[in-house]
Design an enzyme around this catalytic site. Structure first.
Site, PDB file in Angstrom:
ATOM      1  N   TYR A 154      -7.769  -0.065   5.834  1.00 31.58           N
ATOM      2  CA  TYR A 154      -7.581  -1.515   5.810  1.00 31.58           C
ATOM      3  C   TYR A 154      -7.290  -2.001   4.395  1.00 31.58           C
ATOM      4  O   TYR A 154      -6.317  -2.731   4.150  1.00 31.58           O
ATOM      5  CB  TYR A 154      -8.827  -2.207   6.360  1.00 31.58           C
ATOM      6  CG  TYR A 154      -8.766  -3.711   6.304  1.00 31.58           C
ATOM      7  CD1 TYR A 154      -7.840  -4.411   7.071  1.00 31.58           C
ATOM      8  CD2 TYR A 154      -9.631  -4.430   5.492  1.00 31.58           C
ATOM      9  CE1 TYR A 154      -7.779  -5.787   7.022  1.00 31.58           C
ATOM     10  CE2 TYR A 154      -9.574  -5.807   5.442  1.00 31.58           C
ATOM     11  CZ  TYR A 154      -8.646  -6.479   6.204  1.00 31.58           C
ATOM     12  OH  TYR A 154      -8.584  -7.851   6.150  1.00 31.58           O
ATOM     13  N   LYS A 158      -3.785  -3.652   3.013  1.00 32.40           N
ATOM     14  CA  LYS A 158      -3.765  -5.021   2.497  1.00 32.40           C
ATOM     15  C   LYS A 158      -3.309  -5.066   1.036  1.00 32.40           C
ATOM     16  O   LYS A 158      -2.663  -6.030   0.611  1.00 32.40           O
ATOM     17  CB  LYS A 158      -5.151  -5.653   2.645  1.00 32.40           C
ATOM     18  CG  LYS A 158      -5.484  -6.069   4.070  1.00 32.40           C
ATOM     19  CD  LYS A 158      -4.543  -7.145   4.582  1.00 32.40           C
ATOM     20  CE  LYS A 158      -5.024  -7.727   5.908  1.00 32.40           C
ATOM     21  NZ  LYS A 158      -4.179  -8.850   6.362  1.00 32.40           N
TER      22      LYS A 158
END
Length: 269
Positions: A154, A158
């Site tokens: 994640y 990002k």
């Protein structure tokens, strides 16, 4: 909620717009006068949200290669223009150490968090933005600049989205402004397992004394796409309640927040 009509006459798309930060963004955009299209996987939620906003919606997954083009065509057909793109839909999976990550799950994270925003901007650019201009906001995370346990996929995706934001800002200027917002811990359903068990302790560790609400992020997004931010592009706006400066916070209670750092950097969808 925003009550002015600073975005009157403009059309906006919000991915992941049926809950959490995305829903709050869609509501604030509509309150500012924009016509809004929302997307989401739950067809009933898409329909309900679109009806509430007096807008339109399209059910589907943002990682579907056909989805961005279908979405762009719908917005142009119904609204006749597309001025604002908010890439909010995201996934925080796979969860776990990178040494154990499944390659397919890794690729899915990047398909949703990085490739899908790019595809939608490409479609909107070719169909409208290249000639008429507009604004894009990508919803990132305060945690993109940190290392935490079990959120490597994640966080890495990002971080890539942050760089994509800057790259697009450089390539699409001066016609299109591209910025991002990076929320801290926000009271969304997806983040419930983080904030609900020890909300008071976590909040005490933040300089602003509370965790975020979806509307805190939504108002920042509306400001970034408005004319008030007309000379801002390539920027990342932190909306984190002071998370990054908490070491100077007098309460000393931020140790609880630190223990949760590895799990709280969640998307706002």
């Amino acid at each position: 909620m925003t009550s002015s009509h600073e975005l009157a006459g403009r059309a906006a798309v919000v991915t992941g717009g049926t809950r959490g930060i995305g829903r709050a963004v869609a509501r604030e955009l509509a309150a500012a006068g924009a016509r809004v299209c929302v997307t989401g996987r739950d067809a009933d939620a898409v329909r309900r949200t679109a009806e509430e906003l007096g807008g339109i919606g399209l059910a589907g997954g943002v990682a579907d290669p056909a989805h961005p083009q279908e979405l762009t065509e719908l917005v142009l057909r119904e609204f006749g223009r597309i001025d604002v793109v908010v890439n909010n839909a995201a996934t925080n999976q796979p969860y776990g150490p990178l040494m154990d990550v499944d390659p397919d799950a890794w690729r899915e994270a990047f398909a949703v968090n990085v490739e899908a925003p790019l595809r939608l901007v490409q479609c909107a650019w070719r169909a409208w933005l290249r000639q008429h201009g507009g604004a894009v906001v990508n919803v990132c995370t305060e945690g993109a600049g940190h290392v935490g346990p079990n959120v490597g996929a994640y966080g890495t995706s990002k971080a890539a989205l942050l760089h994509l934001t800057a790259q697009l800002a450089g390539e699409l200027a001066p016609k299109v402004r591209v910025n991002s917002v990076s929320p801290g811990l926000v009271r969304t359903e997806m983040a419930r397992f983080v904030w609900e068990p020890g909300e008071a302790e976590v909040a005490a560790g933040l300089p602003m004394g509370r965790i975020g609400e979806p509307e805190d992020v939504a108002r920042a997004v509306v400001w970034l796409v408005s004319d008030a931010a007309a000379w801002i592009t390539g920027a990342d706006l932190l909306v984190d309640g002071g998370t990054r400066v908490r070491a100077a916070h007098a309460s000393g209670a931020y140790a609880v927040h630190d223990r949760l750092r590895g799990t709280h950097h969640l998307p706002g969808a």
